[in-house]
Design an enzyme around this catalytic site. Structure first.
Site, PDB file in Angstrom:
ATOM      1  N   GLY A 242       0.839  -1.203   0.000  1.00  0.00           N
ATOM      2  CA  GLY A 242       0.000   0.000   0.000  1.00  0.00           C
ATOM      3  C   GLY A 242       0.868   1.244   0.000  1.00  0.00           C
TER       4      GLY A 242
ATOM      5  N   ILE B 216       1.383   3.675   2.361  1.00  0.00           N
ATOM      6  CA  ILE B 216       2.255   3.876   3.523  1.00  0.00           C
ATOM      7  C   ILE B 216       3.203   2.685   3.686  1.00  0.00           C
ATOM      8  CG2 ILE B 216       2.341   4.247   6.040  1.00  0.00           C
ATOM      9  CD1 ILE B 216      -0.393   5.633   5.826  1.00  0.00           C
TER      10      ILE B 216
ATOM     11  N   TYR C  71     -16.428   2.613   9.444  1.00  0.00           N
ATOM     12  CA  TYR C  71     -14.958   2.631   9.371  1.00  0.00           C
ATOM     13  C   TYR C  71     -14.397   3.078  10.716  1.00  0.00           C
ATOM     14  CZ  TYR C  71     -10.265   4.017   7.858  1.00  0.00           C
ATOM     15  OH  TYR C  71      -8.909   4.163   7.738  1.00  0.00           O
TER      16      TYR C  71
END
Ligand code: UDP
Length: 333
Positions: A10, A12, A149
């Site tokens: 991903g 990061i 979330y």
């Protein structure tokens, strides 16, 4: 040191992998490529100390082997991006909760050190700025997808702290505030890559709502540096840390800045939230971290300014656009 990074392909995770490799450590990553991409790790794929597995954390056997092998675990694999969350609420909840549960359960066997990446979303619609780690969380109703979330990441935090308290697994939680930089994709709705791509392509720059909502953006290099210090710090165990910048900018100002920096003819247009996301969508108007706690622990203060951040993203997207002109299928933003 052997480092396991879930979600390592991903945005990061790929920067974090790179930094550990630069330091001479061995890096193992797992990524199911749901939001990560091979392109993010293309430049390190062949590194002798880098091993990658295209696999979800839900793959218990593989995760067990890797947790066993490594000294520390970064759990970054999660459903991210407000658009993805609104569109795929089941996946969001399952990935975030089940994934973390598996990582913690496995880490508990040999008490491996784990850093759980959380998010400023957990503060929800608190309107008292800045946000401190011990503030109350203010979430909206369960029929509004966005809050699933925040809630799933809050559960992750509860689990991490519980594993420390009850089973002595050394966990630490980092609440990240709008991390941005090269390799972040606009596909899941993140504002900076979206605006930069729109500006570079001469398309409308789409400001959602009236543009008066604000955010503080942090360059991924500042974030990764902080994570690497926190995970090794003995006093960080069982604690939660905000990681972010305190330089606030409204989304309208951001659009204007990007338009100016790219010298773009793109018009700035305002799109109602219900059109951009879904009916009844609730946004956070402001989101500013109190970074006193992490500053005390590791002397953290972000070094990279908003203008520098924007220039780095413009540079990156610009070269991607050029590559795409050569090979139209090679890229996705
Ligand atoms: N936003 C926008 N235009 C876009 C994408 C996002 O105006 O094309 C807004 C979004 O509504 C929010 C802010 O920019 O107010 C930051 O959005 P992002 O998804 O990057 O992060 P969030 O802070 O919402 O997690």
């Amino acid at each position: 040191m052997k480092v396991l990074i879930t979600g390592g392909a991903g945005f990061i995770g790929s920067h974090l992998s790179e930094r550990y490799l630069d330091r001479g450590d061995e890096v193992y990553i797992m990524d199911d490529l749901s939001t990560g991409s091979i392109e993010n790790i293309q430049h390190i794929k062949e590194h002798p100390k880098f091993t990658y597995y295209i696999s979800s954390v839900i793959n218990y056997q593989r995760t067990a082997e890797l947790v066993d092998l490594c000294d520390v675990v970064y759990h970054l694999a999660a459903a991210v991006g407000v658009r993805l969350i609104v569109e795929s609420p089941v996946k969001t909840i399952e990935t975030n909760i089940r994934g973390t549960e598996i990582v913690l359960e496995l880490a508990a066997k040999k008490r491996k050190r784990v850093l759980i990446a959380s998010t400023s979303e957990v503060y929800g619609k608190r309107d008292h700025i800045p946000f401190r780690e011990d503030d109350d969380l203010v979430l909206g109703p369960t029929n509004k997808g966005r809050w699933s979330y925040a809630c799933s990441k809050a559960i992750d935090e509860f689990m991490a702290i519980a594993y420390w308290k009850e089973k002595r697994v050394p966990t630490v939680i980092a609440r990240l505030f709008n991390t941005v930089g090269p390799r972040q994709t606009g596909r899941y709705g993140m504002v900076i890559p979206n605006f930069v791509t729109q500006a570079l392509q001469g398309k409308e720059i789409t400001v959602y709502g009236d543009g008066s909502q604000s955010r503080c953006f942090t360059h991924v290099a500042d974030v990764v540096g902080a994570l690497m210090k926190i995970i090794e710090h003995p006093e960080a165990v069982g604690e939660v840390y905000n990681i972010g910048s305190t330089q606030e900018v409204t989304i309208q100002q951001l659009a204007e800045k990007i338009k100016a920096l790219t010298n773009s003819p793109s018009p700035i247009v305002f799109v109602p939230y219900e059109k951009a996301y879904e009916e009844g969508f609730e946004d956070m108007m402001r989101r500013v971290p109190d970074i006193t706690k992490v500053n005390r622990l590791i002397g953290y203060a972000p070094q990279i300014t908003l203008d520098e951040i924007l220039l780095s993203v413009i540079d990156y997207q610009h070269s991607k656009l050029q590559e795409r002109q050569v090979s139209p299928s090679a890229l996705q933003f």
